[in-house]
Design a protein around this motif. Structure first.
Motif, PDB file in Angstrom:
ATOM      1  N   ARG A 212     -71.298 -87.269  -2.064  1.00 59.62           N
ATOM      2  CA  ARG A 212     -70.955 -87.495  -3.464  1.00 59.62           C
ATOM      3  C   ARG A 212     -72.081 -88.226  -4.151  1.00 59.62           C
ATOM      4  N   ILE A 213     -72.318 -87.847  -5.422  1.00 60.06           N
ATOM      5  CA  ILE A 213     -73.269 -88.587  -6.271  1.00 60.06           C
ATOM      6  C   ILE A 213     -72.537 -88.932  -7.562  1.00 60.06           C
ATOM      7  N   LEU A 214     -72.741 -90.157  -8.059  1.00 60.55           N
ATOM      8  CA  LEU A 214     -71.971 -90.600  -9.224  1.00 60.55           C
ATOM      9  C   LEU A 214     -72.763 -91.611 -10.038  1.00 60.55           C
ATOM     10  N   LEU A 215     -72.897 -91.334 -11.334  1.00 60.61           N
ATOM     11  CA  LEU A 215     -73.506 -92.286 -12.262  1.00 60.61           C
ATOM     12  C   LEU A 215     -72.455 -93.284 -12.728  1.00 60.61           C
ATOM     13  N   SER A 216     -72.862 -94.538 -12.873  1.00 56.20           N
ATOM     14  CA  SER A 216     -71.930 -95.570 -13.350  1.00 56.20           C
ATOM     15  C   SER A 216     -71.653 -95.382 -14.835  1.00 56.20           C
ATOM     16  N   PRO A 217     -70.511 -95.906 -15.326  1.00 60.38           N
ATOM     17  CA  PRO A 217     -70.182 -95.756 -16.750  1.00 60.38           C
ATOM     18  C   PRO A 217     -71.263 -96.285 -17.693  1.00 60.38           C
ATOM     19  N   ASP A 218     -71.973 -97.364 -17.276  1.00 61.76           N
ATOM     20  CA  ASP A 218     -73.030 -97.898 -18.152  1.00 61.76           C
ATOM     21  C   ASP A 218     -74.377 -97.196 -17.937  1.00 61.76           C
ATOM     22  N   VAL A 219     -74.407 -96.198 -17.076  1.00 64.85           N
ATOM     23  CA  VAL A 219     -75.588 -95.377 -16.774  1.00 64.85           C
ATOM     24  C   VAL A 219     -76.769 -96.218 -16.270  1.00 64.85           C
ATOM     25  N   LYS A 220     -76.468 -97.350 -15.643  1.00 64.91           N
ATOM     26  CA  LYS A 220     -77.537 -98.173 -15.081  1.00 64.91           C
ATOM     27  C   LYS A 220     -77.628 -98.058 -13.568  1.00 64.91           C
ATOM     28  N   LYS A 221     -76.579 -97.471 -12.968  1.00 70.09           N
ATOM     29  CA  LYS A 221     -76.548 -97.351 -11.511  1.00 70.09           C
ATOM     30  C   LYS A 221     -76.207 -95.916 -11.116  1.00 70.09           C
ATOM     31  N   LEU A 222     -76.719 -95.531  -9.948  1.00 74.51           N
ATOM     32  CA  LEU A 222     -76.391 -94.229  -9.375  1.00 74.51           C
ATOM     33  C   LEU A 222     -75.915 -94.481  -7.950  1.00 74.51           C
ATOM     34  N   ALA A 223     -74.701 -94.011  -7.647  1.00 75.02           N
ATOM     35  CA  ALA A 223     -74.165 -94.181  -6.293  1.00 75.02           C
ATOM     36  C   ALA A 223     -74.303 -92.876  -5.518  1.00 75.02           C
ATOM     37  N   THR A 224     -74.670 -92.989  -4.244  1.00 75.15           N
ATOM     38  CA  THR A 224     -74.679 -91.826  -3.355  1.00 75.15           C
ATOM     39  C   THR A 224     -73.866 -92.182  -2.107  1.00 75.15           C
ATOM     40  N   CYS A 225     -73.009 -91.251  -1.686  1.00 72.51           N
ATOM     41  CA  CYS A 225     -72.223 -91.423  -0.463  1.00 72.51           C
ATOM     42  C   CYS A 225     -72.731 -90.426   0.563  1.00 72.51           C
ATOM     43  N   SER A 226     -72.694 -90.810   1.838  1.00 70.27           N
ATOM     44  CA  SER A 226     -73.355 -89.959   2.822  1.00 70.27           C
ATOM     45  C   SER A 226     -72.650 -89.901   4.167  1.00 70.27           C
ATOM     46  N   ALA A 227     -73.006 -88.853   4.904  1.00 68.33           N
ATOM     47  CA  ALA A 227     -72.572 -88.697   6.286  1.00 68.33           C
ATOM     48  C   ALA A 227     -73.211 -89.748   7.189  1.00 68.33           C
ATOM     49  N   ASP A 228     -74.202 -90.490   6.685  1.00 71.11           N
ATOM     50  CA  ASP A 228     -74.868 -91.502   7.522  1.00 71.11           C
ATOM     51  C   ASP A 228     -74.093 -92.824   7.589  1.00 71.11           C
ATOM     52  N   HIS A 229     -72.834 -92.799   7.110  1.00 66.87           N
ATOM     53  CA  HIS A 229     -71.925 -93.952   7.171  1.00 66.87           C
ATOM     54  C   HIS A 229     -72.255 -95.022   6.128  1.00 66.87           C
ATOM     55  N   THR A 230     -73.061 -94.688   5.134  1.00 66.34           N
ATOM     56  CA  THR A 230     -73.355 -95.664   4.071  1.00 66.34           C
ATOM     57  C   THR A 230     -73.098 -95.061   2.693  1.00 66.34           C
ATOM     58  N   ALA A 231     -72.960 -95.967   1.741  1.00 69.80           N
ATOM     59  CA  ALA A 231     -73.095 -95.605   0.330  1.00 69.80           C
ATOM     60  C   ALA A 231     -74.268 -96.423  -0.184  1.00 69.80           C
ATOM     61  N   LYS A 232     -75.053 -95.830  -1.080  1.00 70.70           N
ATOM     62  CA  LYS A 232     -76.199 -96.557  -1.629  1.00 70.70           C
ATOM     63  C   LYS A 232     -76.094 -96.615  -3.150  1.00 70.70           C
ATOM     64  N   ILE A 233     -76.609 -97.695  -3.694  1.00 71.03           N
ATOM     65  CA  ILE A 233     -76.646 -97.879  -5.148  1.00 71.03           C
ATOM     66  C   ILE A 233     -78.108 -97.904  -5.575  1.00 71.03           C
ATOM     67  N   TRP A 234     -78.436 -97.027  -6.503  1.00 72.61           N
ATOM     68  CA  TRP A 234     -79.806 -96.903  -7.005  1.00 72.61           C
ATOM     69  C   TRP A 234     -79.848 -97.366  -8.447  1.00 72.61           C
ATOM     70  N   GLU A 235     -80.940 -98.008  -8.799  1.00 75.07           N
ATOM     71  CA  GLU A 235     -81.111 -98.463 -10.189  1.00 75.07           C
ATOM     72  C   GLU A 235     -81.664 -97.304 -11.020  1.00 75.07           C
ATOM     73  N   VAL A 236     -80.956 -96.960 -12.080  1.00 76.91           N
ATOM     74  CA  VAL A 236     -81.419 -95.882 -12.958  1.00 76.91           C
ATOM     75  C   VAL A 236     -82.469 -96.459 -13.894  1.00 76.91           C
ATOM     76  N   THR A 237     -83.705 -96.037 -13.705  1.00 73.34           N
ATOM     77  CA  THR A 237     -84.792 -96.563 -14.526  1.00 73.34           C
ATOM     78  C   THR A 237     -85.179 -95.525 -15.564  1.00 73.34           C
TER      79      THR A 237
END
Length: 374
Positions: A212-237
């Motif tokens: 899954r990939i999902l942008l935050s409501p304020d469009v400042k963060k991007l979340a990715t969910c993975s088969a690698d057992h993690t979710a990551k939060i990326w800063e939208v620059t």
């Protein structure tokens, strides 16, 4: 009930939770199949649960365990579901290769668009006039509802299934993720009556499947969910516009192709075969038709900077399947094959609540904590 949080998965139940206490307040049986996706209507009145062939619509405020309506018409797993901003219609994607638009009151199919390949996800552009879907053969498609056709087709990586798409709440960005862990970002530019797409960046986010990939409501963060057992939060620059942006090739890491560049026939739901005959892929060797966009690794591909990694949410024991941001973008709920859903405070990167109750994998989550109906 200001916060509505629900989860579902392989144990054939849908569970409603008190978000802060972690108590399960209601369980609905879904005996027909597993639940693949959940979506809460913007007015918080309805919950749509996508299953094997059907989508069931439940009344959130009622205690009735039976669906108000069952949407029948797909012949494969329903993989995505989203509501129109006023709840008048709903869009679904399915492994049967179609995207369908349904009238919410009657449950009738208004439109059906064909991908010719299993469709993995679908979202509605905030303008409510376009829908964006992605498929197993590796394409992302933008459907123009007014023109009733496919206005753009993007193939970020040849023959790699695109698992998930997300569009910014302000309509500024489109992001897609694929089965080899890569993320692709385009800027959406509204030009009179249609949308243009410009590649912004692409990067490797995970070494395994992104579910899954999902942008935050304020469009400042991007979340990715993975088969690698993690979710990551990326800063939208914000990337500065390039000098020759109009050509759309300076950042040309991703092929772009407007529908006008496709020579093969109508692109509407009746025809459906957007790629024409098999083997005649409209993007050959990474060069878009008419030179509209360079392929991966073409000139300028090195300029794409990955989004900075803000957080890696660890502690999930298995695949992380789905996520949902809180309205203020400060919290994230994740759903995991280890049976648990978790509420993360992103500032501290800590789990502040764990939702225990599913006895098989939790694969989907929906959250609506907006203070008033949007």
């Amino acid at each position: 009930m200001s916060v509505i949080l629900c989860t579902a998965g392989y144990d054939h139940t849908i569970r409603f939770w008190e978000a802060l206490s972690g108590i399960c307040s209601r369980t609905i049986q879904h005996p027909d199949s597993q639940v693949n996706r959940l979506c809460i209507s913007p007015d918080k009145r309805f919950l749509a649960a996508a299953g094997h062939h059907t989508v069931k619509l439940y009344d959130i405020k009622s205690t009735n365990p039976n669906p108000l309506l069952t949407f029948e018409g797909h012949t494969g797993n329903v993989t995505g579901v989203a509501f129109h901003c006023e709840g008048k219609w709903m869009v679904t994607s399915s492994e049967d290769g179609t995207v369908k638009i349904w009238e919410t009151r009657s449950g009738t199919i208004q439109r059906s668009y064909s991908h010719g390949s299993a469709v993995n996800d679908v979202v509605i552009h905030p303008n409510q006039g376009e829908i964006i879907s992605c498929d197993r053969s590796g394409s992302v498609r933008v459907w123009d509802l007014a023109e009733n056709n496919c206005s753009h087709q993007l193939i970020p990586e040849e023959d790699v299934s695109v698992s998930s798409v997300t569009v910014a709440s302000d309509g500024s960005l489109l992001c897609a993720a694929n089965n080899v862990g890569n993320v692709f970002v385009w800027r959406l530019i509204q030009d009179y009556d249609h949308t243009n797409l410009l590649p912004v960046t692409h990067f490797s986010a995970h070494k395994e499947y992104i579910t899954r990939i999902l942008l935050s409501p304020d469009v400042k963060k991007l979340a990715t969910c993975s088969a690698d057992h993690t979710a990551k939060i990326w800063e939208v620059t914000a990337s500065p516009p390039s000098s020759d942006e109009s050509s759309s090739t300076s950042l040309g890491n991703i092929p772009l192709m407007p529908a006008s560049a496709i020579a093969s026939g109508p692109l509407n739901g009746t025809n459906g075969q957007l790629n024409g005959t098999e083997g005649s892929n409209p993007i050959v060797g990474g060069m878009g038709i008419g030179g509209m966009g360079m392929g991966m690794g073409g000139p300028g591909a090195g300029e794409a900077k990955p989004y900075p990694l803000e957080a890696t949410l660890t502690g999930h024991q298995r695949w992380v399947w789905d996520c949902a941001f809180s309205a203020d973008s400060a919290y994230l709920v994740t759903a995991c094959s280890d049976h648990y859903a978790r509420l993360w405070e992103l500032h501290s990167q800590q789990v502040i609540r764990q939702y225990n109750g599913h006895h098989r994998g939790a694969v989907c989550v929906a959250l609506n904590d907006y203070s008033e109906a949007r």
